[in-house]
Design an enzyme around this catalytic site. Structure first.
Site, PDB file in Angstrom:
ATOM      1  N   ARG A  45      70.141  41.061-106.802  1.00  0.00           N
ATOM      2  CA  ARG A  45      70.143  42.373-106.188  1.00  0.00           C
ATOM      3  C   ARG A  45      70.283  43.446-107.258  1.00  0.00           C
ATOM      4  O   ARG A  45      71.159  43.373-108.121  1.00  0.00           O
ATOM      5  CB  ARG A  45      71.313  42.464-105.214  1.00  0.00           C
ATOM      6  CG  ARG A  45      71.231  43.677-104.318  1.00  0.00           C
ATOM      7  CD  ARG A  45      72.289  43.594-103.256  1.00  0.00           C
ATOM      8  NE  ARG A  45      72.069  44.588-102.231  1.00  0.00           N
ATOM      9  CZ  ARG A  45      72.857  44.726-101.198  1.00  0.00           C
ATOM     10  NH1 ARG A  45      73.884  43.943-101.038  1.00  0.00           N
ATOM     11  NH2 ARG A  45      72.614  45.646-100.297  1.00  0.00           N
ATOM     12  N   SER A  56      86.809  50.957 -95.530  1.00  0.00           N
ATOM     13  CA  SER A  56      87.280  49.824 -94.729  1.00  0.00           C
ATOM     14  C   SER A  56      88.273  48.980 -95.516  1.00  0.00           C
ATOM     15  O   SER A  56      89.304  48.549 -94.984  1.00  0.00           O
ATOM     16  CB  SER A  56      86.086  48.963 -94.300  1.00  0.00           C
ATOM     17  OG  SER A  56      86.509  47.781 -93.665  1.00  0.00           O
ATOM     18  N   GLU A  58      79.354  41.142-104.774  1.00  0.00           N
ATOM     19  CA  GLU A  58      79.386  42.300-105.682  1.00  0.00           C
ATOM     20  C   GLU A  58      79.688  43.610-104.957  1.00  0.00           C
ATOM     21  O   GLU A  58      80.344  44.492-105.513  1.00  0.00           O
ATOM     22  CB  GLU A  58      78.069  42.418-106.452  1.00  0.00           C
ATOM     23  CG  GLU A  58      78.127  43.485-107.531  1.00  0.00           C
ATOM     24  CD  GLU A  58      76.989  43.409-108.535  1.00  0.00           C
ATOM     25  OE1 GLU A  58      76.807  44.383-109.292  1.00  0.00           O
ATOM     26  OE2 GLU A  58      76.293  42.372-108.556  1.00  0.00           O
TER      27      GLU A  58
END
Length: 301
Positions: free
Chosen positions: A56, A70, A96
């Site tokens: 990614r 959160s 990650e």
């Protein structure tokens, strides 16, 4: 912040064990390794480096901030996975986004599973973990599949078993990599869906792919409309190829065609292939005209 601190109170004892040089665990056979494998351990964020094999390449900043919020409220609910490199030194295998968001919050430690793996195993774990995510774009998934095939030396069948996907599904993703890079970028940026991409694959000419891509953007074409456009283009191309395939009628045939036309009272057409075979076409205007031509051919008139 209090909730996050409470959530991350897990694995403190194991963390202390890992910081003892005399108990440096390097393999599953080492002393106290059984206390580590399969357990959640609190690791210092500074002791973890980002995985260079991470497929990614982009992270949505707004989504990261939401995740950080959160984590600030509830803590890191799902532990990350790391592999041990050296004494108190680890490399990220998966998680990650959680790792980055925890840094944004300012946490010092993060819950983690520790694995001992070589580079190839680490790459495979990272790629397979990455593929299972729900927020990847089709091109990211395609690239991950291709890396598993190229770098882990897997067949599509083996890859299918590893990631739990049908072979046909994997093949469809891999075909997206045949698209022009501009179109691949359009899919990654959300301008096109995977359905659009799959339709465009059926166009062989890269420039023609780009022309259709522009039409999709300009006219907001749906996947079905794109598929129809591709079919029309391919049908037209096939007709052109068919016309090119037929050779020019030689002079030796032209005299016979003229005689046929005069005898039958209608324009007769002949199409020849390069191999010398051909097709004789005799048009008629009505059923009466058809019967007239039939009788002439049968010699009844």
């Amino acid at each position: 912040m209090a909730k996050a601190t409470k959530k991350q109170a897990l694995g403190r004892g194991l963390s202390a064990l890992l910081k003892d040089p005399q108990n440096d665990i390097q393999s599953a056979e080492d002393k106290n390794a059984d206390k580590l494998v399969g357990h959640i351990v609190e690791l210092e964020l500074e002791a973890i480096e980002v995985n260079p094999f991470q497929p990614r390449t982009s992270f949505n900043e707004d989504a990261l901030k939401e995740l950080a919020s959160s984590i600030n409220e509830l803590g890191v609910i799902q532990p990350i996975t790391v592999r041990k490199l050296d004494f108190n030194k680890y490399q990220l295998v998966s998680g990650e986004r959680r790792f980055r968001a925890s840094k944004i919050v300012g946490l010092k430690t993060i819950p983690a599973y520790i694995r001992i793996a070589n580079d190839q195993e680490s790459l495979e774990m990272a790629l397979v973990e990455n593929i299972q995510r729900q927020d990847l774009d089709p091109i990211e998934i395609s690239l991950s599949y291709q890396r598993l095939i190229d770098e882990i030396n897997l067949t599509q069948e083996q890859l299918s078993e590893r990631v739990g996907k049908k072979r046909s599904t994997i093949a469809n993703y891999l075909r997206l990599l045949k698209l022009d890079p501009i179109i691949q970028t359009g899919i990654r940026d959300g301008f096109l869906s995977m359905g659009h991409g799959r339709a465009l694959i059926n166009i062989e000419d890269p420039q023609q792919q780009l022309d259709i891509y522009e039409k999709i953007l300009q006219k907001s074409l749906s996947v079905r409309e794109t598929e129809q456009l591709v079919r029309e283009i391919n049908t037209g191309s096939q007709e052109k190829k068919g016309n090119k395939a037929s050779t020019t009628v030689p002079k030796t045939y032209k005299k016979g065609i003229k005689e046929f036309s005069e005898y039958l009272g209608t324009k007769v057409d002949v199409k020849l292939t390069k191999k010398g075979s051909g097709k004789l076409s005799i048009p008629f205007k009505s059923e009466e005209d058809f019967n007239r031509i039939k009788k002439l051919i049968q010699g009844e008139e």
